[in-house]
Enzyme design. Structure first.
Site, PDB file in Angstrom:
ATOM      1  N   ASP A   1       2.352  -4.501   9.620  1.00  0.00           N
ATOM      2  CA  ASP A   1       1.277  -4.307   8.639  1.00  0.00           C
ATOM      3  C   ASP A   1       1.269  -2.874   8.131  1.00  0.00           C
ATOM      4  O   ASP A   1       1.053  -2.619   6.937  1.00  0.00           O
ATOM      5  CB  ASP A   1      -0.062  -4.660   9.285  1.00  0.00           C
ATOM      6  CG  ASP A   1      -1.166  -4.794   8.256  1.00  0.00           C
ATOM      7  OD1 ASP A   1      -0.870  -5.187   7.111  1.00  0.00           O
ATOM      8  OD2 ASP A   1      -2.330  -4.495   8.578  1.00  0.00           O
TER       9      ASP A   1
ATOM     10  N   ASP B   1      -6.188 -10.446   8.836  1.00  0.00           N
ATOM     11  CA  ASP B   1      -6.836  -9.499   9.746  1.00  0.00           C
ATOM     12  C   ASP B   1      -7.893 -10.202  10.592  1.00  0.00           C
ATOM     13  O   ASP B   1      -7.999  -9.966  11.802  1.00  0.00           O
ATOM     14  CB  ASP B   1      -7.457  -8.355   8.946  1.00  0.00           C
ATOM     15  CG  ASP B   1      -6.423  -7.622   8.107  1.00  0.00           C
ATOM     16  OD1 ASP B   1      -5.269  -7.509   8.560  1.00  0.00           O
ATOM     17  OD2 ASP B   1      -6.754  -7.172   6.995  1.00  0.00           O
TER      18      ASP B   1
END
EC number: 3.4.23.-
Length: 468
Positions: free
Chosen positions: A258, A386
């Site tokens: 990420d 997330d």
């Protein structure tokens, strides 16, 4: 701007001149006017910084200070407000997952593994288990990377219908199939008798309303609730079908990925965000949780430029008769600005003449007419991935920590602290930032520290009946 332009002097041939209405005045009056004008010019030259574009510098400074104060107020309002507005959904998602893990044994029972994790961890040696978990994590991360790149390529080439169909199929599976499994296991756990017709009606209404809210329009709270629910369902699937060591490795590697995908110049997620910003488009609501409303209507058009031009032309066509009617109304009702009022104004300040120089000077002045961002579009946006990986971390901690609430709460607090720090960095750098690295790192550190250090210490305190 209109009032200001009435007092602007005309700039011709490098000299400042003003037109006065009475052309029949004598030379004496003309000379007196010139003297007064020269005196005013001397006073302006004595104070060269007193006026700028017809406005005193003190007023300009006050306007700048007011703008800065408004920016600070907006930062505080849309900063702290949206931090809280993100804490609530993240907390709700993790609470749903933890409550399900603690009550429904189906999601902690090992019934198999995902197709993306083919290697089992039921081995004789720790080395073989570690190797299998590394291979499983590598395959899973590779699938995530390939799917992300495919999504970016489709979005880059405006394949909106393909993306929309992809997301619709995913939403259908989550809202109908996985919801049916979840509801059935909850009914079994709490021994609730329910016939299939009633269950079918419940799932049908739940799924259809969710599809409408996510992919079309619906109340903001309802859309947010559905996004939280599908994130929790996806997290529960990962918790059930991911082996323990593989899950921890995936969480560690996905946080690094990420970071690279968002911050690298050619990172896929960064390219996706930049492309959306260049096109002035919002990302698909099925991918993003927003603290404000995000609607997706008519994005899947083959020619957005032509559509935009057509909409402009239709707007002009609609405005033309409206302007004509407004002119007719203005002739009938002058709003108090009659011919007598205009003559009195001309007698007081002189006729207003427009020249290219004066128009250029007016256009050079600062203007607040720029289109401001709609209040509905303000807000912090967090990817559903997330939510999913936050919930996977807390859910795995709850499932594998032998029923220890200390470890679960430690991971929960660590994720919220990491999210708060991420939002703080977002306010400082004012650009898209990865939300996983800080929170996942804190969560992993807190999990292993609490599970291996704090919990044994507290067990010994309880065994010896020591109180601190």
């Amino acid at each position: 701007m209109t009032e200001l332009s009435a007092h602007l002097p005309q700039f011709q041939h490098g000299q400042m001149t003003e037109n006065f209405p009475d052309n029949h005045l004598s030379n004496t009056n003309d000379n007196s006017e010139r003297r007064r004008h020269d005196n005013s010019e001397r006073r302006r030259n004595d104070n060269p910084g007193s006026e700028t574009n017809g406005q005193p510098q003190n007023n300009i400074q006050q306007v700048v200070d007011q703008d800065e104060e408004e920016d600070e107020e907006l930062t505080l309002k849309y900063g702290a407000k949206h931090v809280i507005m993100l804490f609530v959904p993240v907390t709700l998602c993790m609470v749903v997952v933890v409550a399900t893990i603690k009550s429904v044994s189906f999601y902690t029972r090992k019934d198999g593994q995902l197709i993306y994790t083919p290697f089992t961890e039921e081995t004789d040696t720790i080395g073989q288990r570690a190797l299998n978990s590394i291979l499983n994590a590598a395959i899973m991360i590779s699938v995530i990377i390939v799917m992300t790149i495919l999504l970016v390529v489709l979005y880059k080439y405006r394949c909106y219908k393909v993306i929309h169909g992809w997301l619709i199929i995913s939403s259908l599976l989550l809202l109908f199939f996985f919801s049916f499994i979840y509801l059935g296991e909850v009914f079994k756990t709490y021994n609730v008798a329910m016939d299939y017709i009633t269950v079918a009606l419940i799932i049908w209404n739940f799924g259809v309303v969710g599809m409408i809210c996510i992919h079309w329009k619906g109340p903001l709270r309802l859309q947010q609730a559905y996004l939280i629910m599908i994130s929790a369902l996806m997290a529960l699937v990962f918790i059930k079908y991911l082996p323990e060591w593989t899950a921890w490795l995936i969480l560690a590697v996905i946080s690094v990925y990420d970071l690279v995908a968002v911050l690298c110049p050619k990172g896929p997620l960064r390219m996706l965000v930049e492309t959306a910003q260049e096109r002035n488009e919002t990302l698909f609501p099925a991918l993003i949780y927003s603290s404000t409303m995000v609607w997706l209507v008519n994005m899947a058009e083959e020619d957005p430029e032509g559509q935009r031009k057509a909409s402009k032309n239709s707007t002009y066509d609609k405005q033309a008769p409206a302007n004509q009617s407004q002119n007719e109304d203005a002739e009938a009702d002058d709003g108090g600005f009659s011919q007598e009022w205009q003559q009195q104004r001309d007698n007081r300040i002189g006729p207003i003449e427009s020249t290219p120089e004066s128009r250029a000077a007016v256009q050079a002045l600062p203007s607040n007419s720029q289109t401001s961002e709609d209040p509905e579009e303000r807000g912090v946006k967090l990817g559903l991935g997330d939510f999913i990986f936050y919930s996977v971390l807390v859910g795995k901690a709850s499932a594998t920590a032998s029923g220890d609430w200390n470890t679960t709460l430690a991971c929960f607090v660590a994720i919220l602290i990491g999210l708060c720090l991420t939002l703080l960095l977002l306010a400082i750098f004012k650009k898209a930032l990865p939300a996983l690295p800080i929170s996942i790192t804190f969560g992993l550190v807190f999990y292993f520290a609490t599970d291996n250090l704090v919990q044994p210490f507290m067990d010994q305190l309880a065994f010896h009946q020591f109180y601190i």
